[in-house]
Design an enzyme around this catalytic site. Structure first.
Site, mmCIF file in Angstrom:
data_model
loop_
_atom_site.group_PDB
_atom_site.id
_atom_site.type_symbol
_atom_site.label_atom_id
_atom_site.label_comp_id
_atom_site.label_asym_id
_atom_site.label_seq_id
_atom_site.Cartn_x
_atom_site.Cartn_y
_atom_site.Cartn_z
ATOM 1 N N ASP A 121 0.846 -1.195 0.000
ATOM 2 C CA ASP A 121 0.000 0.000 0.000
ATOM 3 C C ASP A 121 0.883 1.247 0.000
ATOM 4 O OD1 ASP A 121 -2.874 1.110 0.566
ATOM 5 O OD2 ASP A 121 -1.535 2.209 1.916
ATOM 6 N N TYR A 163 2.843 9.666 -0.063
ATOM 7 C CA TYR A 163 3.895 9.077 0.776
ATOM 8 C C TYR A 163 5.305 9.351 0.234
ATOM 9 C CZ TYR A 163 -0.116 6.413 2.605
ATOM 10 O OH TYR A 163 -1.328 6.036 3.118
ATOM 11 N N LYS A 205 -2.559 5.873 -4.401
ATOM 12 C CA LYS A 205 -3.699 6.765 -4.153
ATOM 13 C C LYS A 205 -3.472 8.130 -4.786
ATOM 14 C CE LYS A 205 -3.894 4.546 0.365
ATOM 15 N NZ LYS A 205 -2.491 4.440 0.813
ATOM 16 N N HIS A 251 -7.575 9.453 -2.271
ATOM 17 C CA HIS A 251 -7.021 9.365 -0.915
ATOM 18 C C HIS A 251 -7.977 9.928 0.140
ATOM 19 C CE1 HIS A 251 -2.839 9.060 1.127
ATOM 20 N NE2 HIS A 251 -3.780 8.824 1.997
ATOM 21 N N ILE A 308 -3.298 -3.485 6.460
ATOM 22 C CA ILE A 308 -2.058 -3.037 5.813
ATOM 23 C C ILE A 308 -1.099 -2.493 6.882
ATOM 24 C CG2 ILE A 308 -2.829 -2.618 3.431
ATOM 25 C CD1 ILE A 308 -3.662 0.204 4.242
ATOM 26 N N LYS A 356 2.043 -1.359 8.995
ATOM 27 C CA LYS A 356 3.344 -0.794 8.601
ATOM 28 C C LYS A 356 4.379 -1.040 9.695
ATOM 29 C CE LYS A 356 6.360 2.692 9.389
ATOM 30 N NZ LYS A 356 6.890 3.115 10.703
ATOM 31 N N SER A 357 5.568 -1.426 9.303
ATOM 32 C CA SER A 357 6.708 -1.427 10.224
ATOM 33 C C SER A 357 7.979 -1.284 9.400
ATOM 34 C CB SER A 357 6.772 -2.718 11.047
ATOM 35 O OG SER A 357 7.919 -2.686 11.863
ATOM 36 N N VAL A 358 9.012 -0.740 10.017
ATOM 37 C CA VAL A 358 10.309 -0.703 9.333
ATOM 38 C C VAL A 358 11.251 -1.734 9.948
ATOM 39 C CG1 VAL A 358 10.111 1.695 8.613
ATOM 40 C CG2 VAL A 358 11.130 1.174 10.844
ATOM 41 N N ARG A 390 9.201 -7.272 13.140
ATOM 42 C CA ARG A 390 7.780 -6.924 13.223
ATOM 43 C C ARG A 390 7.086 -7.148 11.891
ATOM 44 N NH1 ARG A 390 7.560 -1.196 16.512
ATOM 45 N NH2 ARG A 390 7.816 -2.034 18.610
ATOM 46 N N ASN A 413 3.833 -9.446 11.722
ATOM 47 C CA ASN A 413 2.529 -8.914 11.328
ATOM 48 C C ASN A 413 1.854 -9.696 10.204
ATOM 49 O OD1 ASN A 413 2.996 -6.962 13.237
ATOM 50 N ND2 ASN A 413 3.493 -5.331 11.795
HETATM 51 N N1 LIG Z 1 -5.807 6.110 3.454
HETATM 52 C C1 LIG Z 1 -5.346 6.823 4.461
HETATM 53 O O1 LIG Z 1 -5.762 7.976 4.691
HETATM 54 C C2 LIG Z 1 -4.304 6.231 5.368
HETATM 55 C C3 LIG Z 1 -3.999 6.857 6.580
HETATM 56 C C4 LIG Z 1 -3.048 6.253 7.415
HETATM 57 C C5 LIG Z 1 -2.449 5.070 7.001
HETATM 58 N N2 LIG Z 1 -2.738 4.491 5.789
HETATM 59 C C6 LIG Z 1 -2.066 3.239 5.331
HETATM 60 O O2 LIG Z 1 -2.210 2.265 6.360
HETATM 61 C C7 LIG Z 1 -0.928 1.808 6.751
HETATM 62 C C8 LIG Z 1 -0.943 1.408 8.219
HETATM 63 O O3 LIG Z 1 -1.293 2.494 9.037
HETATM 64 P P1 LIG Z 1 -0.230 3.256 9.951
HETATM 65 O O4 LIG Z 1 1.119 3.118 9.346
HETATM 66 O O5 LIG Z 1 -0.738 4.616 10.166
HETATM 67 O O6 LIG Z 1 -0.342 2.509 11.336
HETATM 68 P P2 LIG Z 1 -0.091 1.016 11.899
HETATM 69 O O7 LIG Z 1 0.315 0.093 10.824
HETATM 70 O O8 LIG Z 1 -1.263 0.674 12.728
HETATM 71 O O9 LIG Z 1 1.076 1.264 12.944
HETATM 72 C C9 LIG Z 1 2.371 1.529 12.589
HETATM 73 C C10 LIG Z 1 3.136 1.790 13.872
HETATM 74 O O10 LIG Z 1 3.109 0.613 14.698
HETATM 75 C C11 LIG Z 1 4.427 0.143 14.922
HETATM 76 N N3 LIG Z 1 4.362 -1.332 14.799
HETATM 77 C C12 LIG Z 1 4.285 -2.056 13.662
HETATM 78 N N4 LIG Z 1 4.220 -3.372 13.932
HETATM 79 C C13 LIG Z 1 4.252 -3.489 15.271
HETATM 80 C C14 LIG Z 1 4.223 -4.615 16.148
HETATM 81 N N5 LIG Z 1 4.133 -5.856 15.671
HETATM 82 N N6 LIG Z 1 4.256 -4.375 17.483
HETATM 83 C C15 LIG Z 1 4.331 -3.113 17.959
HETATM 84 N N7 LIG Z 1 4.372 -2.006 17.186
HETATM 85 C C16 LIG Z 1 4.328 -2.198 15.842
HETATM 86 C C17 LIG Z 1 5.285 0.802 13.880
HETATM 87 O O11 LIG Z 1 6.593 1.068 14.349
HETATM 88 P P3 LIG Z 1 7.921 0.508 13.599
HETATM 89 O O12 LIG Z 1 7.836 0.936 12.167
HETATM 90 O O13 LIG Z 1 9.027 1.157 14.362
HETATM 91 O O14 LIG Z 1 7.872 -0.991 13.757
HETATM 92 C C18 LIG Z 1 4.557 2.119 13.632
HETATM 93 O O15 LIG Z 1 4.950 3.063 14.610
HETATM 94 C C19 LIG Z 1 -0.014 3.010 6.438
HETATM 95 O O16 LIG Z 1 1.345 2.671 6.425
HETATM 96 C C20 LIG Z 1 -0.568 3.411 5.096
HETATM 97 O O17 LIG Z 1 -0.105 2.537 4.084
HETATM 98 C C21 LIG Z 1 -3.675 5.052 4.990
#
Ligand SMILES: NC(=O)c1ccc[n+]([C@@H]2O[C@H](COP(=O)([O-])OP(=O)(O)OC[C@H]3O[C@@H](n4cnc5c(N)ncnc54)[C@H](OP(=O)(O)O)[C@@H]3O)[C@@H](O)[C@H]2O)c1
Length: 259
Positions: free
Chosen positions: A49, A54, A79, A110, A228, A230-232, A236, A240
């Site tokens: 995604d 981005y 998007k 988006h 979807i 996200k992690s770097v 993790r 996930n």
């Molecule tokens: N359409 C939209 O408007 C919209 C808005 C927001 C997001 N998105 C999409 O959705 C994706 C996911 O959302 P998001 O990135 O906001 O949030 P998320 O995936 O819920 O959370 C990411 C955060 O959680 C941490 N994390 C990841 N895996 C983990 C684990 N197993 N245990 C503990 N912490 C963990 C990550 O840190 P580290 O990286 O340090 O592991 C990062 O700080 C985005 O990347 C993007 O592609 C879309």
């Protein structure tokens, strides 16, 4: 690893399969985006995604090419920046060029441009689909009523709505409203929007010998919500997508619904 898919209807009557676990890439750029996407592809993700916003489409595309995973095996979403309304063709050309692909699997608006449904923008997505530049088209951050506006204006409904989702903001009525329109719900922010140290969550995780993140992600899958995360961090990233071989009970699902 076999990740389940959801089936998206295509205008010609055929269908496309969307893996229920994708790799989120927001807030990763440059080398970090490249390395994380490579790690995700190595870990078995076959759905990525990204978005014009981005600023990492080029790195995602390069990671895909370098990974050796065939293009046709990976579902790519990008998007349209809402500010690119009126410049949709240029925006899509830019996305395809940066990603280095001839077609994306899913193109989303988006955000509702200016907070409105914007059928004129949706018509451009339909045009891109008819020309074969995008396989499926959908929206993000749209309400069911805004989706109706697009469908009523064009006769072609969005097949996906990417919206914030997590146990803490589970909305069964919204889920039902979107499903009544045959819209696949793709949840974003599953981890970030969850109180990860909530006692009920920790207890369920301990019972299954899984991490809280795995329980939260598994909860989405059992609700048939595409995720979807996200992690770097490679560990993790692998964690996930390692969501199989255990299942939450009905009682655990209900506890998490109310988290
Ligand atoms: N359409 C939209 O408007 C919209 C808005 C927001 C997001 N998105 C999409 O959705 C994706 C996911 O959302 P998001 O990135 O906001 O949030 P998320 O995936 O819920 O959370 C990411 C955060 O959680 C941490 N994390 C990841 N895996 C983990 C684990 N197993 N245990 C503990 N912490 C963990 C990550 O840190 P580290 O990286 O340090 O592991 C990062 O700080 C985005 O990347 C993007 O592609 C879309």
């Amino acid at each position: 690893m076999t990740v389940p898919t959801v089936t998206l209807p295509l205008p010609d009557g055929s269908t496309a399969e969307m893996p229920m676990i994708g790799f989120g890439t927001w807030r990763t750029r440059g080398d970090e985006a490249y390395t994380a996407t490579r790690a995700a592809l190595d870990a078995g993700y076959r759905h990525i995604d990204t978005a014009t916003m981005y600023d990492n489409e080029a790195e995602v595309g390069r990671a895909l090419r370098d990974s050796g995973v065939p293009r046709e095996d990976v579902f790519i979403t990008t998007k349209l920046l809402s500010e690119d309304a009126g410049r949709e063709k240029q925006a899509l050309t830019g996305s395809l060029r940066k990603l280095g692909v001839q077609q994306v699997d899913l193109w989303l608006i988006h955000w509702p441009p200016g907070g409105l449904a914007a059928p004129e923008v949706w018509r451009e997505l339909i045009g891109a689909q008819d020309h074969g530049f995008v396989r499926s088209i959908g929206v993000s951050n749209y309400s069911p009523e805004q989706i109706d506006e697009l469908t009523d204006a064009t006769g072609r409904p969005p097949v996906v709505d990417q919206v914030p989702w997590s146990p803490a903001r589970h909305d069964a009525a919204l889920l039902a409203d979107l499903r009544a329109r045959n819209v696949v719900v793709e949840g974003y922010g599953p981890i970030k929007r969850t109180p990860m140290s909530a006692p009920a969550l920790l207890e369920i995780a301990a019972r299954h010998g899984k991490t809280p993140a795995q329980v939260v992600l598994r909860w989405h899958l059992q609700h048939r919500i595409v995720i979807i995360p996200k992690s770097v961090r490679p560990e993790r990233i692998a964690e996930n997508i390692d969501l199989f071989g255990f299942a939450l009970t009905d009682a655990e699902m209900q506890t998490l619904d109310k988290l």
